[in-house]
Design an enzyme around this catalytic site. Structure first.
Site, PDB file in Angstrom:
ATOM      1  N   GLY A 250       0.648  -1.199  -0.050  1.00 49.01           N
ATOM      2  CA  GLY A 250       0.037  -0.018   0.005  1.00 49.01           C
ATOM      3  C   GLY A 250       0.918   1.383  -0.172  1.00 49.01           C
ATOM      4  N   GLU A 267      -6.753  -0.544   1.353  1.00 51.98           N
ATOM      5  CA  GLU A 267      -7.241  -1.407   2.609  1.00 51.98           C
ATOM      6  C   GLU A 267      -6.116  -2.176   2.788  1.00 51.98           C
ATOM      7  OE1 GLU A 267      -9.932  -0.827   3.958  1.00 51.98           O
ATOM      8  OE2 GLU A 267     -11.306   0.049   2.506  1.00 51.98           O
ATOM      9  N   CYS A 301      -8.827  -9.682   6.563  1.00 55.31           N
ATOM     10  CA  CYS A 301      -8.115  -8.295   7.244  1.00 55.31           C
ATOM     11  C   CYS A 301      -8.685  -7.915   8.316  1.00 55.31           C
ATOM     12  CB  CYS A 301      -8.280  -7.367   5.964  1.00 55.31           C
ATOM     13  SG  CYS A 301      -9.948  -7.295   5.358  1.00 55.31           S
TER      14      CYS A 301
END
Length: 514
Positions: A250, A267, A301
């Site tokens: 990310g 995310e 997650c």
């Protein structure tokens, strides 16, 4: 080359074209990259061998998406919603086949795979309704006979980079919302979810193929590796890149997209926590903890990683959880009664063992956590979920290991528990188990959980699509799926319309020639 059973599922889905490295709509193009092999975590069998797309082929997909955007952006949003409705109907028809493919490729138990496909169907329904609710607003103007309004317009092609653990739902969260917002989508799935991606893309592209030719670039699939993902992040044709995965990934995506002043929707890490208060319903608590901690073999997650239990109930709670963990049916996820399937690959097992070794060195007491080789399919990656009783200040607690490890810690004061809960770099999902309304409201308040999701008397996982999904801090700050998450896929235009014969300037400025 595709495994016989996987090929059979694809044929049942109506996919007769031999998949290659790149698909623009329903047209496949041979990849220029290396040959890639996908294996099932259930038994290690090779599911597919494909020549993947190279980074320089990404432009074929993004250029087609840019061309499709020119015509798609002016299609009325309810008409765009009709396309999504038809995709949802096709997904309903193939729900069981898609779920079987998810289980084969990612190791999810059948019930969780069915639930993931249902998420796709649900978000299609949500997006269809949304297509008639892309509301702007009217604002009071300070000038007479002026109208001040906001409109939301399509943003442009969207890049979607998805992870293995939700190989189809995350794509649908982004794609169905993007389509009704007027945006084409270029999808780069995880290498560990290739067949799931081929199946879902082919279904959706097959429906889109019934649209006029100008819309054929609406959906593209790029099968590739990390370098391919970097090419998507770098592409100026993609004003928004939505990426789901690790924090390092990310960070790289965010830097690449920011360098060209694009938008990123991230995310990332979870490391989710739960507080169990003295007033909690202990049966409800243990059931909530069990699914949140071991569901998907700890590879969600939103999986529960950190459990803070009040001193007065910590001992009985620990004993009850150990009894439940000892009874967990672990094995082939496609077999009825199995609740815990395999980890995704050997690297995940090694990461779990490294984390447990670190926890032991830091004073943790470990229950479970061993690799299982008996009474499970040979070649698979099976482990026994672990409970680690450890001090809250142990460094390992700060890290997220994508495996079924539950750190159990004790607290005596709720304010201290909240501080410990918030004292990690990640901020996705959280929960408190309590029957005290004050404790519940405090946890949900600005002084409580600092996560994007804060639950009361349910676990950390299992979010509904109607709410905005996402988190803060190292989780990335993105929001997907429900609520007003659609705004990320659109651009805002402020309009001032003067319907008077005069020209008053804002702030009362006078600018007239004598």
């Amino acid at each position: 080359m595709i495994h016989t059973r996987a090929q059979s599922i694809l044929l049942d889905l109506g996919i007769h074209t031999e998949p290659k490295g790149l698909a623009v709509g329903n047209r496949w193009v041979a990849g220029h990259g290396p040959t890639f092999s996908a294996h099932s975590p259930i038994d290690g069998v090779e599911l597919a061998s494909l020549t993947v797309a190279s980074p320089d082929q990404v432009s074929q997909a993004t250029s087609a998406a840019r061309e499709a955007f020119v015509s798609w952006r002016v299609v009325p949003a309810p008409v765009r919603g009709e396309l999504v409705r038809r995709i949802g109907d096709r997904l309903r028809h193939h729900k069981s086949d898609l779920a079987e493919l998810v289980s084969w490729e990612t190791g999810k138990i059948t019930q969780e795979s069915l639930g993931e496909v249902q998420e796709m169907i649900d978000v299609c329904d949500f997006a269809v309704g949304l297509s008639r609710q892309l509301y702007g607003r009217t604002i009071a103007s300070e000038r007479p006979l002026h109208r001040l309004t906001e409109q939301w317009h399509p943003l442009g092609p969207v890049g979607v980079i998805s992870a293995f653990n939700f190989p189809v739902a995350v794509w649908a969260w982004n794609t169905m919302i993007a389509l009704v917002c007027g945006d084409p989508v270029v999808w780069k799935p995880s290498e560990k979810g290739t067949l799931c991606a081929i199946a879902c893309h082919s279904i959706a592209a097959g429906v889109a193929a019934e649209m006029p030719e100008a819309h054929q670039g609406l959906l593209s699939l790029v099968i590739g590796d990390a370098e391919t993902g970097k090419a998507i992040a770098d592409s100026p044709d993609l004003p928004l890149v939505s990426a789901t995965g690790s924090v390092p990934m990310g960070r790289d995506v965010a830097v690449r997209v920011a360098r060209r002043l694009g938008r990123s929707l991230l995310e990332l890490g979870g490391n989710n926590g739960m507080i169990v208060a003295p007033s909690a319903d202990l049966e409800l608590a243990t059931r909530s903890i069990l699914f949140a901690a071991v569901g998907t073999c700890g590879q969600r997650c939103t999986s529960l990683r950190r459990l803070y239990v009040h001193d007065s109930i910590a001992d009985p709670m620990a004993e009850q959880l150990k009894k439940l963990y000892a009874r967990l049916p672990i094995g082939d996820p496609t077999t009825d009664g199995t609740l815990v399937g395999p980890l995704i690959d050997e690297r995940a097992i090694l990461a779990m063992q490294d984390a447990l070794a670190a926890a032991r060195e830091q004073g943790g007491t470990i229950f479970g956590g061993d690799q299982i080789t008996n009474q499970v399919p040979a070649g698979g990656f099976y482990v026994r979920p672990a409970i680690v009783e450890i001090a809250a200040d142990a460094p390992i607690v700060q890290q997220e290991t994508f495996a079924p490890i539950l750190y159990l810690m004790r607290y005596s004061d709720l304010d201290d528990a909240i501080a410990m809960h918030n004292g990690v770099p990640q901020g996705l999902a959280s929960a408190i188990l309590t029957n005290d309304v004050r404790e519940a409201e405090l946890f949900c308040s600005p002084a409580g959980s600092d996560c994007g999701i804060a639950n009361v008397n349910i676990g950390t996982s299992g979010a509904e699509i109607g709410g905005a999904f996402g988190g803060e801090k190292e989780t990335g700050g993105g929001r997907e799926s429900g609520s007003d998450s659609w705004k990320a896929y659109m651009r805002r235009a402020t309009n001032t319309v003067n319907y008077s014969p005069e020209l008053p300037l804002a702030q009362g400025i006078q600018f007239d020639l004598d």
